[in-house]
Design an enzyme around this catalytic site. Structure first.
Site, PDB file in Angstrom:
ATOM      1  N   SER A 166     -30.104 -22.157   9.429  1.00  0.00           N
ATOM      2  CA  SER A 166     -28.651 -22.188   9.266  1.00  0.00           C
ATOM      3  C   SER A 166     -27.921 -22.228  10.599  1.00  0.00           C
ATOM      4  O   SER A 166     -26.814 -22.748  10.703  1.00  0.00           O
ATOM      5  CB  SER A 166     -28.167 -20.980   8.464  1.00  0.00           C
ATOM      6  OG  SER A 166     -28.748 -21.015   7.188  1.00  0.00           O
ATOM      7  N   ASP A 177     -28.150 -22.685   2.506  1.00  0.00           N
ATOM      8  CA  ASP A 177     -28.266 -21.221   2.584  1.00  0.00           C
ATOM      9  C   ASP A 177     -27.513 -20.587   1.419  1.00  0.00           C
ATOM     10  O   ASP A 177     -26.362 -20.932   1.162  1.00  0.00           O
ATOM     11  CB  ASP A 177     -27.668 -20.764   3.928  1.00  0.00           C
ATOM     12  CG  ASP A 177     -28.041 -19.337   4.283  1.00  0.00           C
ATOM     13  OD1 ASP A 177     -28.152 -18.483   3.376  1.00  0.00           O
ATOM     14  OD2 ASP A 177     -28.210 -19.060   5.489  1.00  0.00           O
ATOM     15  N   HIS A 202     -27.311 -17.091   0.984  1.00  0.00           N
ATOM     16  CA  HIS A 202     -26.911 -15.704   1.259  1.00  0.00           C
ATOM     17  C   HIS A 202     -25.387 -15.573   1.318  1.00  0.00           C
ATOM     18  O   HIS A 202     -24.760 -16.237   2.129  1.00  0.00           O
ATOM     19  CB  HIS A 202     -27.535 -15.229   2.577  1.00  0.00           C
ATOM     20  CG  HIS A 202     -29.028 -15.218   2.543  1.00  0.00           C
ATOM     21  ND1 HIS A 202     -29.780 -16.308   2.908  1.00  0.00           N
ATOM     22  CD2 HIS A 202     -29.905 -14.256   2.160  1.00  0.00           C
ATOM     23  CE1 HIS A 202     -31.072 -16.012   2.756  1.00  0.00           C
ATOM     24  NE2 HIS A 202     -31.171 -14.772   2.299  1.00  0.00           N
TER      25      HIS A 202
HETATM   26 CO1  B1M Z   1     -33.121 -13.813   2.006  1.00  0.00          CO
HETATM   27  N1  B1M Z   1     -33.808 -13.911   3.833  1.00  0.00           N
HETATM   28  N2  B1M Z   1     -34.074 -15.433   1.547  1.00  0.00           N
HETATM   29  N3  B1M Z   1     -32.462 -13.495   0.225  1.00  0.00           N
HETATM   30  N4  B1M Z   1     -32.553 -12.131   2.592  1.00  0.00           N
HETATM   31  C1  B1M Z   1     -33.293 -12.960   4.806  1.00  0.00           C
HETATM   32  C2  B1M Z   1     -32.074 -13.483   5.555  1.00  0.00           C
HETATM   33  C3  B1M Z   1     -34.562 -12.759   5.764  1.00  0.00           C
HETATM   34  C4  B1M Z   1     -34.191 -12.291   7.195  1.00  0.00           C
HETATM   35  C5  B1M Z   1     -35.499 -11.726   5.093  1.00  0.00           C
HETATM   36  C6  B1M Z   1     -36.789 -11.537   5.861  1.00  0.00           C
HETATM   37  O1  B1M Z   1     -37.695 -12.327   5.768  1.00  0.00           O
HETATM   38  N5  B1M Z   1     -36.908 -10.494   6.617  1.00  0.00           N
HETATM   39  C7  B1M Z   1     -35.198 -14.151   5.679  1.00  0.00           C
HETATM   40  C8  B1M Z   1     -34.719 -15.182   6.712  1.00  0.00           C
HETATM   41  C9  B1M Z   1     -35.826 -15.603   7.654  1.00  0.00           C
HETATM   42  C10 B1M Z   1     -35.350 -16.577   8.642  1.00  0.00           C
HETATM   43  O2  B1M Z   1     -34.844 -17.631   8.398  1.00  0.00           O
HETATM   44  N6  B1M Z   1     -35.556 -16.169   9.859  1.00  0.00           N
HETATM   45  C11 B1M Z   1     -34.835 -14.573   4.274  1.00  0.00           C
HETATM   46  C12 B1M Z   1     -35.534 -15.574   3.534  1.00  0.00           C
HETATM   47  C13 B1M Z   1     -36.767 -16.119   4.169  1.00  0.00           C
HETATM   48  C14 B1M Z   1     -35.100 -16.010   2.266  1.00  0.00           C
HETATM   49  C15 B1M Z   1     -35.713 -17.138   1.397  1.00  0.00           C
HETATM   50  C16 B1M Z   1     -36.162 -18.386   2.159  1.00  0.00           C
HETATM   51  C17 B1M Z   1     -36.873 -16.505   0.608  1.00  0.00           C
HETATM   52  C18 B1M Z   1     -37.639 -17.469  -0.276  1.00  0.00           C
HETATM   53  O3  B1M Z   1     -37.101 -18.059  -1.173  1.00  0.00           O
HETATM   54  N7  B1M Z   1     -38.894 -17.565   0.032  1.00  0.00           N
HETATM   55  C19 B1M Z   1     -34.563 -17.427   0.428  1.00  0.00           C
HETATM   56  C20 B1M Z   1     -33.591 -18.458   1.040  1.00  0.00           C
HETATM   57  C21 B1M Z   1     -32.860 -19.243   0.043  1.00  0.00           C
HETATM   58  C22 B1M Z   1     -31.822 -20.112   0.714  1.00  0.00           C
HETATM   59  O4  B1M Z   1     -30.905 -19.607   1.341  1.00  0.00           O
HETATM   60  N8  B1M Z   1     -31.990 -21.403   0.605  1.00  0.00           N
HETATM   61  C23 B1M Z   1     -33.880 -16.100   0.382  1.00  0.00           C
HETATM   62  C24 B1M Z   1     -33.191 -15.618  -0.732  1.00  0.00           C
HETATM   63  C25 B1M Z   1     -32.593 -14.375  -0.806  1.00  0.00           C
HETATM   64  C26 B1M Z   1     -32.011 -13.801  -2.101  1.00  0.00           C
HETATM   65  C27 B1M Z   1     -31.345 -14.841  -2.985  1.00  0.00           C
HETATM   66  C28 B1M Z   1     -33.135 -13.134  -2.865  1.00  0.00           C
HETATM   67  C29 B1M Z   1     -31.066 -12.681  -1.515  1.00  0.00           C
HETATM   68  C30 B1M Z   1     -29.613 -13.176  -1.279  1.00  0.00           C
HETATM   69  C31 B1M Z   1     -28.656 -12.848  -2.382  1.00  0.00           C
HETATM   70  C32 B1M Z   1     -27.236 -13.178  -2.018  1.00  0.00           C
HETATM   71  O5  B1M Z   1     -26.819 -13.194  -0.872  1.00  0.00           O
HETATM   72  N9  B1M Z   1     -26.465 -13.449  -3.031  1.00  0.00           N
HETATM   73  C33 B1M Z   1     -31.677 -12.424  -0.138  1.00  0.00           C
HETATM   74  C34 B1M Z   1     -31.408 -11.262   0.651  1.00  0.00           C
HETATM   75  C35 B1M Z   1     -30.604 -10.170  -0.019  1.00  0.00           C
HETATM   76  C36 B1M Z   1     -31.858 -11.118   2.007  1.00  0.00           C
HETATM   77  C37 B1M Z   1     -31.766  -9.895   2.931  1.00  0.00           C
HETATM   78  C38 B1M Z   1     -32.833  -8.907   2.472  1.00  0.00           C
HETATM   79  C39 B1M Z   1     -30.431  -9.182   2.995  1.00  0.00           C
HETATM   80  C40 B1M Z   1     -29.212 -10.057   3.335  1.00  0.00           C
HETATM   81  C41 B1M Z   1     -27.920  -9.299   3.064  1.00  0.00           C
HETATM   82  O6  B1M Z   1     -27.276  -9.512   2.060  1.00  0.00           O
HETATM   83  N10 B1M Z   1     -27.540  -8.351   3.951  1.00  0.00           N
HETATM   84  C42 B1M Z   1     -32.098 -10.557   4.325  1.00  0.00           C
HETATM   85  C43 B1M Z   1     -32.761  -9.609   5.304  1.00  0.00           C
HETATM   86  C44 B1M Z   1     -31.761  -8.861   6.154  1.00  0.00           C
HETATM   87  O7  B1M Z   1     -30.690  -9.376   6.494  1.00  0.00           O
HETATM   88  N11 B1M Z   1     -32.089  -7.678   6.501  1.00  0.00           N
HETATM   89  C45 B1M Z   1     -32.764 -11.820   3.943  1.00  0.00           C
HETATM   90  C46 B1M Z   1     -26.350  -7.539   3.785  1.00  0.00           C
HETATM   91  C47 B1M Z   1     -25.115  -8.287   4.309  1.00  0.00           C
HETATM   92  C48 B1M Z   1     -23.862  -7.419   4.173  1.00  0.00           C
HETATM   93  O8  B1M Z   1     -25.350  -8.531   5.674  1.00  0.00           O
HETATM   94  O9  B1M Z   1     -25.285 -11.037   5.337  1.00  0.00           O
HETATM   95  O10 B1M Z   1     -26.110 -10.021   7.522  1.00  0.00           O
HETATM   96  P1  B1M Z   1     -25.221  -9.986   6.346  1.00  0.00           P
HETATM   97  O11 B1M Z   1     -23.705  -9.985   6.851  1.00  0.00           O
HETATM   98  C49 B1M Z   1     -23.276  -9.174   7.931  1.00  0.00           C
HETATM   99  C50 B1M Z   1     -23.252  -9.895   9.290  1.00  0.00           C
HETATM  100  O12 B1M Z   1     -24.302 -10.802   9.433  1.00  0.00           O
HETATM  101  C51 B1M Z   1     -21.885 -10.488   9.372  1.00  0.00           C
HETATM  102  O13 B1M Z   1     -21.079  -9.541   8.657  1.00  0.00           O
HETATM  103  C52 B1M Z   1     -21.845  -8.843   7.675  1.00  0.00           C
HETATM  104  C53 B1M Z   1     -21.692  -7.339   7.812  1.00  0.00           C
HETATM  105  O14 B1M Z   1     -20.390  -6.912   7.996  1.00  0.00           O
HETATM  106  N12 B1M Z   1     -21.588 -11.818   8.854  1.00  0.00           N
HETATM  107  C54 B1M Z   1     -20.467 -12.477   9.234  1.00  0.00           C
HETATM  108  C55 B1M Z   1     -22.227 -12.585   7.976  1.00  0.00           C
HETATM  109  N13 B1M Z   1     -21.570 -13.733   7.781  1.00  0.00           N
HETATM  110  C56 B1M Z   1     -20.478 -13.703   8.542  1.00  0.00           C
HETATM  111  C57 B1M Z   1     -19.453 -14.632   8.723  1.00  0.00           C
HETATM  112  C58 B1M Z   1     -18.421 -14.308   9.594  1.00  0.00           C
HETATM  113  C59 B1M Z   1     -18.403 -13.098  10.271  1.00  0.00           C
HETATM  114  C60 B1M Z   1     -19.426 -12.169  10.103  1.00  0.00           C
HETATM  115  O15 B1M Z   1     -17.393 -15.128   9.833  1.00  0.00           O
HETATM  116  C61 B1M Z   1     -17.243 -16.323   9.122  1.00  0.00           C
END
Ligand code: B1M
Length: 213
Positions: free
Chosen positions: A151, A98, A100
């Site tokens: 993940s 992963d 992200h």
């Molecule tokens: Co990706 N991606 N992505 N992506 N991406 C998602 C997660 C997805 C839901 C989008 C979608 O389809 N709607 C989907 C997952 C589907 C699934 O598995 N069900 C997805 C996919 C499919 C993919 C790829 C497979 C796409 C592809 O290549 N075809 C690929 C995966 C690559 C891989 O990981 N092997 C991929 C790639 C990417 C980018 C590289 C383009 C980019 C990431 C860049 C980066 O992180 N440096 C990206 C992004 C940006 C997203 C979305 C749009 C946004 C994620 C984000 O940064 N959110 C995402 C859709 C979504 O979430 N709406 C999506 C903002 C961030 C602040 O929130 O990370 O949730 P988040 O963290 C939150 C909480 O979750 C929590 O606290 C934070 C807020 O305070 N939290 C924790 C997180 N970790 C924590 C740990 C803790 C405590 C709290 O304690 C240890």
């Protein structure tokens, strides 16, 4: 567009033109964390929705991620700091497979602003690397982040590997694909210590404070 709509649209459009002055203006109305959790996260939600509908390609999502990272970097110095003595060391990693890391890095900022010494192991971290780092640097807790559905399963096997390596410090897990229920029923039984689920970075701080008490 209102200020809030403009902030969300920088993330959605993946553009930084005009971003910094608007972030500065937002700081006159909101705390840095409110700006992140409000309009910027709303933009990211929209990006996720559009990506899901095939209306955005990965390269575009990457640009959105860049805008989010630049915004967080700009806002970081304005985040509340609690200059207490070091409360403990926490190791953070995005799990194997992963990439992200925006959420994990936000957790790092919030924990380190609040008295934690953070060892950030980065993205795609296999269990062996976590175990090796833990043996070298010790930590009071391990935080795992992951956004992909696979993940969540990776966290189960990481917990098993940590247990098999004799590690039993609390594990904190977070990320979009996880739930409290999955944590309790699937990850916790595979581990020899506490496993807690954090819904966001602030929840992570609250949990860390409870764990270190
Ligand atoms: Co990706 N991606 N992505 N992506 N991406 C998602 C997660 C997805 C839901 C989008 C979608 O389809 N709607 C989907 C997952 C589907 C699934 O598995 N069900 C997805 C996919 C499919 C993919 C790829 C497979 C796409 C592809 O290549 N075809 C690929 C995966 C690559 C891989 O990981 N092997 C991929 C790639 C990417 C980018 C590289 C383009 C980019 C990431 C860049 C980066 O992180 N440096 C990206 C992004 C940006 C997203 C979305 C749009 C946004 C994620 C984000 O940064 N959110 C995402 C859709 C979504 O979430 N709406 C999506 C903002 C961030 C602040 O929130 O990370 O949730 P988040 O963290 C939150 C909480 O979750 C929590 O606290 C934070 C807020 O305070 N939290 C924790 C997180 N970790 C924590 C740990 C803790 C405590 C709290 O304690 C240890």
């Amino acid at each position: 567009l209102s200020l809030e709509e403009r902030l969300a649209s920088y993330v959605v459009e993946g553009t930084k033109e005009g971003l910094l002055p608007d972030l500065e203006e937002a700081l006159g109305r909101y705390t840095a964390l409110e700006v992140i959790n409000g309009p910027l996260m709303a933009g990211m939600e929209e990006v996720g929705r559009l990506f899901n509908n095939n209306e955005l390609i990965v390269a575009e999502v990457l640009q959105s991620a860049e805008v989010m990272k630049a915004s967080v970097a700009y806002l970081e110095p304005f985040m509340e700091k609690n200059e207490s003595s070091v409360k403990g060391r926490i190791m953070l990693a995005t799990v194997k497979g992963d990439v992200h890391d925006i959420g994990k890095n936000l957790v790092e900022i919030i924990l380190s602003n609040n008295g934690y010494d953070i060892v950030n192991l980065g993205i795609k971290v296999p269990p062996e690397r976590i175990i090796e780092a833990f043996r070298e640097q010790k930590a009071d807790a391990i935080g795992l982040s992951g956004l992909l559905v696979k993940s969540a399963q990776q966290m189960v096997s990481t917990a098993q590997d940590l247990r098999n390596a004799g590690i039993d410090v609390p594990i904190m897990v977070g990320g979009a694909a996880l739930t409290r229920k999955f944590t309790k029923t699937r990850i916790r039984p595979e581990y020899n210590g506490l496993v807690v689920y954090a819904k966001d970075a602030m929840d992570g701080l609250d949990l860390a404070n409870k764990l270190m008490d």
